[in-house]
Design an enzyme around this catalytic site. Structure first.
Site, PDB file in Angstrom:
ATOM      1  N   ASP A   1     -82.445   5.836 -15.517  1.00  0.00           N
ATOM      2  CA  ASP A   1     -82.962   6.585 -16.194  1.00  0.00           C
ATOM      3  C   ASP A   1     -82.428   8.098 -15.870  1.00  0.00           C
ATOM      4  O   ASP A   1     -81.745   8.210 -13.851  1.00  0.00           O
ATOM      5  CB  ASP A   1     -84.568   6.928 -15.480  1.00  0.00           C
ATOM      6  N   GLY A   2     -81.838   9.152 -16.845  1.00  0.00           N
ATOM      7  CA  GLY A   2     -81.260  10.230 -16.141  1.00  0.00           C
ATOM      8  C   GLY A   2     -81.681  10.938 -15.296  1.00  0.00           C
ATOM      9  O   GLY A   2     -81.023  12.090 -14.059  1.00  0.00           O
TER      10      GLY A   2
ATOM     11  N   GLU B   1     -77.398   6.454 -19.535  1.00  0.00           N
ATOM     12  CA  GLU B   1     -78.019   5.686 -20.578  1.00  0.00           C
ATOM     13  C   GLU B   1     -79.150   5.250 -20.317  1.00  0.00           C
ATOM     14  O   GLU B   1     -78.508   3.671 -19.258  1.00  0.00           O
ATOM     15  CB  GLU B   1     -77.457   5.474 -21.827  1.00  0.00           C
TER      16      GLU B   1
ATOM     17  N   ASP C   1     -76.644  15.233 -23.973  1.00  0.00           N
ATOM     18  CA  ASP C   1     -77.038  14.467 -24.915  1.00  0.00           C
ATOM     19  C   ASP C   1     -78.214  13.874 -25.120  1.00  0.00           C
ATOM     20  O   ASP C   1     -78.637  12.227 -25.067  1.00  0.00           O
ATOM     21  CB  ASP C   1     -75.856  13.254 -25.641  1.00  0.00           C
ATOM     22  N   SER C   2     -79.495  14.422 -25.713  1.00  0.00           N
ATOM     23  CA  SER C   2     -80.688  13.383 -25.127  1.00  0.00           C
ATOM     24  C   SER C   2     -81.549  13.222 -26.787  1.00  0.00           C
ATOM     25  O   SER C   2     -80.688  14.188 -27.436  1.00  0.00           O
ATOM     26  CB  SER C   2     -81.612  14.038 -24.143  1.00  0.00           C
TER      27      SER C   2
HETATM   28  N1  SAM Z   1     -77.181  13.052 -30.434  1.00  0.00           N
HETATM   29  C1  SAM Z   1     -78.786  12.945 -30.256  1.00  0.00           C
HETATM   30  C2  SAM Z   1     -80.024  13.900 -30.959  1.00  0.00           C
HETATM   31  O1  SAM Z   1     -79.567  14.923 -30.453  1.00  0.00           O
HETATM   32  O2  SAM Z   1     -80.769  13.267 -31.060  1.00  0.00           O
HETATM   33  C3  SAM Z   1     -79.174  11.902 -29.147  1.00  0.00           C
HETATM   34  C4  SAM Z   1     -78.637  10.995 -28.581  1.00  0.00           C
HETATM   35  S1  SAM Z   1     -78.558   9.770 -27.758  1.00  0.00           S
HETATM   36  C5  SAM Z   1     -78.883   8.041 -29.199  1.00  0.00           C
HETATM   37  C6  SAM Z   1     -80.195   9.814 -27.340  1.00  0.00           C
HETATM   38  C7  SAM Z   1     -80.108   8.863 -26.239  1.00  0.00           C
HETATM   39  O3  SAM Z   1     -80.684   9.307 -24.948  1.00  0.00           O
HETATM   40  C8  SAM Z   1     -81.051   7.622 -26.254  1.00  0.00           C
HETATM   41  O4  SAM Z   1     -79.714   6.783 -26.585  1.00  0.00           O
HETATM   42  C9  SAM Z   1     -81.950   7.325 -25.803  1.00  0.00           C
HETATM   43  O5  SAM Z   1     -82.066   6.328 -24.767  1.00  0.00           O
HETATM   44  C10 SAM Z   1     -81.649   8.032 -23.937  1.00  0.00           C
HETATM   45  N2  SAM Z   1     -82.103   8.550 -23.179  1.00  0.00           N
HETATM   46  C11 SAM Z   1     -83.380   9.191 -22.898  1.00  0.00           C
HETATM   47  N3  SAM Z   1     -83.863   9.237 -22.391  1.00  0.00           N
HETATM   48  C12 SAM Z   1     -83.119   9.147 -21.179  1.00  0.00           C
HETATM   49  C13 SAM Z   1     -83.381   9.512 -19.892  1.00  0.00           C
HETATM   50  N4  SAM Z   1     -84.477   9.889 -19.510  1.00  0.00           N
HETATM   51  N5  SAM Z   1     -82.405   8.922 -19.392  1.00  0.00           N
HETATM   52  C14 SAM Z   1     -80.578   8.146 -20.240  1.00  0.00           C
HETATM   53  N6  SAM Z   1     -80.849   8.169 -21.610  1.00  0.00           N
HETATM   54  C15 SAM Z   1     -81.686   8.639 -22.163  1.00  0.00           C
END
Ligand code: SAM
Length: 283
Positions: free
Chosen positions: A148-149, A117, A166-167
């Site tokens: 960063d993923g 995350e 799960d982005s």
């Molecule tokens: N279920 C939700 C939806 O579909 O709207 C999404 C859940 S989750 C909260 C999404 C997460 O992805 C966020 O916490 C965000 O910080 C994370 N995120 C966004 N870009 C990312 C990246 N490049 N690498 C890792 N995590 C990332």
């Protein structure tokens, strides 16, 4: 109660207004702001709402709620876990609310879960203020990695049985999580019989994104299977997920025995039946 650009006051009531698109705004009547901090990546809030209970809101966009978060989290987790016959090592990219990791932890044969995350603040906020979704996750199999993923996936090879993306929506830090090059890194990070799943947005309002995810995955994986669920707090209601698999195609589970609120044996068996307009879109 704190007021930011995302809130509107009508009489004595506070409303969160999500700017979905030019001609659509969705508003939620809010009881209380429980948490509000800016991280280097986004504005993280946990709000208590009247109709959906507690909700995680990133940059003004509702991500998950205590009343309907289980639908999305169960669907993005139990479908791939019911296709792979022996998943031991799982990677979750994003997923800061911990709801997906919580579902994956229901599988005793899974030995290791890497959760990548980008924003540690999301995890902290959800563990403390959104236990209905995060379940106060403290399973020792979960390794939290705050990077960063995209960068993480690029460096991995032949390591995971299942990858769950799960982005958040494809803007800001999550934009690259919908790119073909990212999916190709995921393919490389998977074992030779591995499979991945991503959320592929609303087929009603973002059919272009859904079609693009399908096209990217089809150019990389021999098996591509979209499926849908209805998530009331996501714009359009109907939401899509897409599986890219190297080998396994069908649900192998015959007696689904996990404690869930949405996924059942019947649902596992029927989830790949698509509405006609989605079938037409991917023809
Ligand atoms: N279920 C939700 C939806 O579909 O709207 C999404 C859940 S989750 C909260 C999404 C997460 O992805 C966020 O916490 C965000 O910080 C994370 N995120 C966004 N870009 C990312 C990246 N490049 N690498 C890792 N995590 C990332």
């Amino acid at each position: 109660m704190e007021t930011t650009q995302y809130f509107q006051k009508i009489g004595n009531d506070m409303w969160l207004t999500e700017d979905e698109r030019d001609n659509l705004k969705i508003s939620y009547r809010i009881k209380e702001v429980l948490y509000s901090e800016k991280s280097p990546f986004q504005h993280v809030m946990v709000l208590d709402s009247y109709d959906f209970g507690r909700m995680l809101v990133l940059d003004g966009v509702v991500q998950t709620t205590s009343s309907d978060g289980y639908i999305y989290n169960e669907m993005i987790s139990h479908i791939p876990l019911s296709i792979h016959p022996n998943p031991e090592k799982v990677l979750i990219i994003g997923g800061g609310d911990c709801g997906v990791a919580r579902e994956v932890c229901k599988y005793p044969n899974v030995k290791e879960i890497d959760m990548v995350e980008i924003d540690e603040l999301v995890v902290k906020a959800c563990k403390e203020y959104l236990p209905e979704v995060s379940g106060n996750l403290n399973d020792p199999r979960v390794n939290f990695l705050y990077i960063d993923g995209v960068q993480y996936a690029a460096e991995k090879e032949n390591e995971y049985d299942i990858i769950i993306v799960d982005s958040s929506d494809p803007i800001g830090p999550a934009e690259q999580l919908f790119s073909k090059s990212f999916y190709s890194h995921l393919k490389k990070a998977l074992k030779e019989d591995g499979l991945m799943v991503c959320q592929s947005q609303s087929p009603v309002f973002h059919l272009d994104v859904f079609k693009q995810s399908h096209a990217h995955l089809s150019s990389l994986f021999p098996i591509v299977k979209p499926y849908t669920a209805v998530v009331p707090t996501y714009p359009g209601g109907l939401w899509s997920f897409t599986i890219g698999s190297k080998k396994y195609e069908n649900i192998h589970v015959q007696n689904f025995d996990k404690e869930t609120k949405y996924v059942s044996q019947d649902l596992l068996e029927g989830c790949f039946k698509l509405p006609q307009f989605i079938e037409d879109a991917i023809k």
